[in-house]
Every structure is written in structure tokens, then in C-alpha cells.
Motif scaffolding. Structure first.
Motif, mmCIF file in Angstrom:
data_model
loop_
_atom_site.group_PDB
_atom_site.id
_atom_site.type_symbol
_atom_site.label_atom_id
_atom_site.label_comp_id
_atom_site.label_asym_id
_atom_site.label_seq_id
_atom_site.Cartn_x
_atom_site.Cartn_y
_atom_site.Cartn_z
ATOM 1 N N SER A 108 12.849 18.467 -35.966
ATOM 2 C CA SER A 108 12.153 19.578 -35.290
ATOM 3 C C SER A 108 10.635 19.548 -35.464
ATOM 4 O O SER A 108 9.995 20.589 -35.574
ATOM 5 C CB SER A 108 12.695 20.940 -35.759
ATOM 6 O OG SER A 108 14.080 21.026 -35.522
ATOM 7 N N ILE A 159 17.368 19.795 -28.209
ATOM 8 C CA ILE A 159 18.087 19.220 -29.348
ATOM 9 C C ILE A 159 18.618 20.337 -30.243
ATOM 10 O O ILE A 159 19.742 20.260 -30.760
ATOM 11 C CB ILE A 159 17.172 18.243 -30.121
ATOM 12 C CG1 ILE A 159 16.811 17.059 -29.222
ATOM 13 C CG2 ILE A 159 17.831 17.750 -31.391
ATOM 14 C CD1 ILE A 159 15.719 16.164 -29.757
ATOM 15 N N ALA A 160 17.827 21.407 -30.398
ATOM 16 C CA ALA A 160 18.316 22.558 -31.178
ATOM 17 C C ALA A 160 19.569 23.125 -30.518
ATOM 18 O O ALA A 160 20.523 23.523 -31.192
ATOM 19 C CB ALA A 160 17.218 23.621 -31.289
ATOM 20 N N GLY A 161 19.574 23.143 -29.178
ATOM 21 C CA GLY A 161 20.757 23.601 -28.450
ATOM 22 C C GLY A 161 21.956 22.716 -28.754
ATOM 23 O O GLY A 161 23.073 23.206 -28.972
ATOM 24 N N LYS A 171 22.370 20.942 -31.456
ATOM 25 C CA LYS A 171 22.768 21.184 -32.849
ATOM 26 C C LYS A 171 23.695 22.391 -32.914
ATOM 27 O O LYS A 171 24.736 22.361 -33.582
ATOM 28 C CB LYS A 171 21.530 21.433 -33.721
ATOM 29 C CG LYS A 171 20.709 20.186 -34.015
ATOM 30 C CD LYS A 171 19.434 20.554 -34.781
ATOM 31 C CE LYS A 171 18.620 19.297 -35.076
ATOM 32 N NZ LYS A 171 17.269 19.595 -35.587
ATOM 33 N N ARG A 172 23.299 23.467 -32.238
ATOM 34 C CA ARG A 172 24.129 24.684 -32.248
ATOM 35 C C ARG A 172 25.479 24.410 -31.600
ATOM 36 O O ARG A 172 26.530 24.744 -32.148
ATOM 37 C CB ARG A 172 23.424 25.812 -31.491
ATOM 38 C CG ARG A 172 22.331 26.483 -32.268
ATOM 39 C CD ARG A 172 21.941 27.803 -31.603
ATOM 40 N NE ARG A 172 21.339 27.602 -30.281
ATOM 41 C CZ ARG A 172 20.058 27.313 -30.100
ATOM 42 N NH1 ARG A 172 19.254 27.193 -31.144
ATOM 43 N NH2 ARG A 172 19.573 27.147 -28.889
ATOM 44 N N ARG A 181 12.176 29.091 -41.239
ATOM 45 C CA ARG A 181 11.653 28.800 -39.908
ATOM 46 C C ARG A 181 12.517 27.738 -39.224
ATOM 47 O O ARG A 181 12.870 27.867 -38.051
ATOM 48 C CB ARG A 181 10.204 28.322 -40.049
ATOM 49 C CG ARG A 181 9.571 27.914 -38.753
ATOM 50 C CD ARG A 181 8.211 27.294 -38.987
ATOM 51 N NE ARG A 181 7.983 26.267 -37.991
ATOM 52 C CZ ARG A 181 8.209 24.980 -38.146
ATOM 53 N NH1 ARG A 181 8.670 24.524 -39.294
ATOM 54 N NH2 ARG A 181 7.997 24.125 -37.175
ATOM 55 N N LEU A 182 12.900 26.688 -39.972
ATOM 56 C CA LEU A 182 13.751 25.647 -39.388
ATOM 57 C C LEU A 182 15.100 26.217 -38.975
ATOM 58 O O LEU A 182 15.631 25.907 -37.906
ATOM 59 C CB LEU A 182 13.965 24.515 -40.386
ATOM 60 C CG LEU A 182 12.834 23.509 -40.483
ATOM 61 C CD1 LEU A 182 13.184 22.425 -41.485
ATOM 62 C CD2 LEU A 182 12.563 22.885 -39.111
ATOM 63 N N ILE A 231 14.704 27.965 -35.783
ATOM 64 C CA ILE A 231 14.605 27.034 -34.647
ATOM 65 C C ILE A 231 15.998 26.525 -34.275
ATOM 66 O O ILE A 231 16.351 26.434 -33.102
ATOM 67 C CB ILE A 231 13.714 25.829 -35.009
ATOM 68 C CG1 ILE A 231 12.253 26.258 -35.084
ATOM 69 C CG2 ILE A 231 13.890 24.716 -33.987
ATOM 70 C CD1 ILE A 231 11.307 25.106 -35.404
ATOM 71 N N GLU A 232 16.780 26.207 -35.295
ATOM 72 C CA GLU A 232 18.019 25.497 -35.007
ATOM 73 C C GLU A 232 19.206 26.405 -34.739
ATOM 74 O O GLU A 232 20.161 25.983 -34.091
ATOM 75 C CB GLU A 232 18.297 24.507 -36.145
ATOM 76 C CG GLU A 232 17.170 23.473 -36.152
ATOM 77 C CD GLU A 232 17.287 22.391 -37.195
ATOM 78 O OE1 GLU A 232 18.264 22.396 -37.948
ATOM 79 O OE2 GLU A 232 16.381 21.546 -37.241
ATOM 80 N N PHE A 233 19.154 27.638 -35.208
ATOM 81 C CA PHE A 233 20.334 28.482 -35.015
ATOM 82 C C PHE A 233 20.102 29.719 -34.162
ATOM 83 O O PHE A 233 21.045 30.388 -33.779
ATOM 84 C CB PHE A 233 20.954 28.856 -36.360
ATOM 85 C CG PHE A 233 21.668 27.683 -36.969
ATOM 86 C CD1 PHE A 233 22.926 27.311 -36.504
ATOM 87 C CD2 PHE A 233 21.070 26.911 -37.945
ATOM 88 C CE1 PHE A 233 23.577 26.205 -37.021
ATOM 89 C CE2 PHE A 233 21.715 25.791 -38.466
ATOM 90 C CZ PHE A 233 22.979 25.444 -38.015
#
Ligand code: SF4
Ligand code: SF4
Ligand code: FES
Lengths: 244, 115
Positions: free
Chosen positions: A210, A228-230, A232-233, B79-80, B83-85
């Protein structure tokens, strides 16, 4: 061909010559209003040194073939104005980072597109060509997610900006993962689970740190970090639900 | 083909470096921390003499640095996770400013308490 004498202001342009081994050669190019970096490279090749190799096609930001490292940052050169990136009238041009060099400014894009294939980043049709067009409302959340990521021109700028690509050579990279995210959200695709499975491994979305270098430099304003975060989720949820 | 690594010139990359470096420094500090805890098992005298040493101003300052590292690593990690969840937000610089502000605030609070 001798170097033409200019009497107006000039740019000092260092250009990479050679392959992995090589050196920077300096050329003097007349400064012009509204000049793009691609204009500068073309000037060098047409007026000073015809042996210089580089790549371009559309010149209007559509084909994605003209990307290079410009003063240490990856950029599409046909739409990058000299005035914006070379305030001191100096340019340093090198082939796109994280890719093998064919010659001079032409990088070999093969590893970049191989990653798209490894990520299964291609549409799998679920109905024959003759079938009626699928109706997907523009406001549909999946369609909105796919729309936000779809305008990629395959320029490789994000791939060159990404340090994880440099550190972990099998990492699928921002562009292929961004494309995979559009397919995971595409209701017309025949096997969305397969797209997710292809990017859920060690070399896939979870390897991304990230950093947002990809999103910072993507000339189309796309945000592979968000895509990419999407992924990951979606892959975490699919795993929890026993679908992966 | 070396030259300035300008692809790293943006706030998100700075946050990555802070998170990585604070994590490494905290990992280096961990053995020292466990050693001091070990002193407590060895006996009161050893621990007490160590604790007296920690009263010195330079050590307090170093501890505030440690608090800063911890806070920065914690805020960076949150913060990470955000972003990721959580759904993506374009207010990344705000998130960064919040993480930075929280870290500085935590370290200052520690320092004020210590003095
Ligand atoms: S956010 Fe992920 S894909 Fe983008 S540059 Fe960073 S590591 Fe690479
Ligand atoms: S995501 Fe952006 S930077 Fe990456 S290949 Fe596509 S258009 Fe280029
Ligand atoms: S030449 Fe086509 S995008 Fe630059």
C-alpha cells in the motif's frame, strides 16, 4: 548528421544508450513552448542521432507505449510537458524501470504483460457473442468499482513505480491486479472466483505494501492501491466463507 | 541507470518508511525490554538500581523517543488496516496527518509526564 546549431534557449538532455549495460549520452535540444518529453526524444532521433531507439504510437495518451523514466520518475512522455518536469532545463531519460532493456529507451514489456496472464486478468465470457447485451445499471456498486479501474492503457508506469515489483520479482504488480479487480466486479464474467483465486496467493494482492506509488504516478489517474485493497478484502472474505 | 528515485517522492512512501523503520527499531529494543523484565526475576536490588538509572534526563528523553516510535508504528498500522479493510477514502493525506499528529501528541504527553 551533425548537431544543428541553435540560438534560442536549449535543454540539456541525458539519454540512456545501450542495454542493461550502457551510459547516458548528453544532447542539446532547442526549448520550445508546449514541448512534450516525447517531442524532445523525437527531435534527438530525427535531427541528431538516428540510431536512438524508443517507442511511441498515438502521441495523445491512448496507446500506452511511450512511457519512460523522466528525471527519475515514470511518466507517459507524450503527455508530459517539459515545462512541468524540467524546471532547470535538464532532462534525464532512461527506459522504464523494473523491465529488461531492449535498447536505449525501449523497455521489453513482455514480463509486464506475462503478469496479466498469470493473474488470469482476462474476461471469461458467460454468454455467446450473439446474446443480448447484458444490462448492468450504472449505479450498481460492482459496476462502479469496475468503472473506476477500467481505463488502464497498459503503459507500465505503475509497474515501474512499484518497489514490491523490484523486491519480489514474481509479484503480479499493480496493473495486472487492477485489471483483476475489474473482472472480480464484472457480473458478466463466467468465473469470478477463479479471478480471485489467481490473485490471492503469495505473489498476489497480499504482497502489496500500500505504498501508493502506483496511484501517485498512474497517468490515467487510476488507483491500483484501492483496487488491490478491494482484492485483499474480497479474498479475505471469500476465505472466511470457505469459497477460496 | 541510477539517478534520483523520484518514484518514492510522495507521502504514502514516507509513511511506509516510517512504519518500517519504527518497526525495526522497536524489534531491536525488544531484547533490552525483556532483559529488564528478567532483572525483576533475579531480584529487587538489580531492578531498583536499573530503575534509578532510568530517572536520568537523557534516558527519559530516549524513552520519549521510544514512545514516539511506538505511537508512530501503532498509528501507521491502524492507517494500513483502514486502507485495507475499510472502503477506500481519497483523504489519504488526512489519514497521514492524523497518524503523525497522534504520534507527536503521544510522545509529548509521555515527556510531560516524565518531567
Ligand atoms: S500500492 Fe502496492 S502495487 Fe502500488 S506501488 Fe505500492 S506495493 Fe506496488
Ligand atoms: S494502471 Fe495506470 S499506470 Fe498502470 S498500466 Fe494502467 S494506465 Fe498505466
Ligand atoms: S504515445 Fe500513445 S500514450 Fe504516449
Amino acid at each position: 548528421m551533425s548537431e544543428p546549431r541553435a540560438n534560442g534557449p536549449e535543454l540539456s538532455v541525458e539519454v540512456w544508450r545501450g542495454r542493461a549495460e550502457g551510459r547516458f549520452q548528453t544532447y542539446r535540444v532547442p526549448l520550445r513552448p508546449s514541448q512534450t518529453v516525447l517531442d524532445v526524444v523525437t527531435y534527438v532521433q530525427r535531427r541528431i542521432d538516428p540510431t536512438l531507439s524508443y517507442r511511441f504510437a498515438c502521441r495523445v495518451g491512448m496507446c500506452g507505449s511511450c512511457a519512460m523514466m523522466v528525471n527519475g520518475a515514470p511518466r507517459w512522455t507524450c503527455r508530459t510537458h517539459v515545462a512541468r518536469v524540467a524546471k532547470d532545463r535538464r532532462l534525464r531519460l532512461a527506459p522504464l524501470r523494473n523491465l529488461p532493456v531492449i535498447k536505449d529507451l525501449a523497455a521489453d514489456m513482455t514480463p509486464f504483460f506475462d503478469k496479466w496472464r498469470e493473474a488470469e486478468a482476462r474476461f471469461l465470457p458467460s454468454s455467446p457473442r450473439a446474446a443480448a447485451t447484458a444490462r448492468i445499471p450504472p449505479a450498481d456498486p460492482e459496476r462502479a468499482a469496475a468503472d473506476a479501474a477500467i481505463e488502464c492503457i497498459g503503459c507500465g508506469v505503475c509497474h515501474a513505480a512499484c518497489d514490491v515489483v523490484a523486491w519480489q520479482p514474481d509479484y503480479l504488480g499493480p496493473a495486472a491486479l487492477n485489471r483483476a479487480w475489474t473482472l472480480v466486479n464484472d457480473a458478466r464474467d463466467a468465473d469470478r472466483r477463479a479471478h480471485l483465486a489467481a490473485v490471492a496467493g503469495d505473489a498476489g494482492c497480499h504482497a502489496c505494501h500500500s505504498h501508493q506509488s502506483c496511484a501517485t504516478f498512474c497517468p490515467k489517474g487510476l488507483n491500483p492501491t484501492a483496487s488491490i485493497a478491494g482484492l485483499k478484502r474480497a479474498s479475505a472474505l471469500a476465505l472466511l466463507a470457505g469459497r477460496l | 541507470m541510477s539517478g534520483p528515485a523520484r518514484w518514492r517522492n510522495h507521502p504514502g512512501y514516507g509513511a511506509f518508511v516510517v512504519h518500517r523503520v519504527s518497526g525495526l527499531l522497536l524489534a531491536l529494543f525488544l531484547p533490552a525490554h525483556l532483559y529488564v523484565l528478567g532483572l525483576a526475576i533475579e531480584g529487587e536490588a538489580a531492578l531498583d538500581s536499573f530503575l534509578r538509572w532510568t530517572e536520568a534526563a537523557p534516558v527519559k528523553l530516549a524513552e520519549a523517543g521510544l514512545a514516539l516510535l511506538l505511537a508512530a508504528h501503532l498509528a501507521g498500522g491502524l492507517r494500513l488496516l483502514a486502507i485495507e479493510f475499510l472502503p477506500w477514502t481519497d483523504r489519504q493525506k488526512t489519514l497521514l496527518a492524523l497518524a503523525g499528529g497522534f504520534s507527536a501528541f503521544a510522545a509529548l504527553l509521555f515527556l510531560l509526564n516524565a518531567l
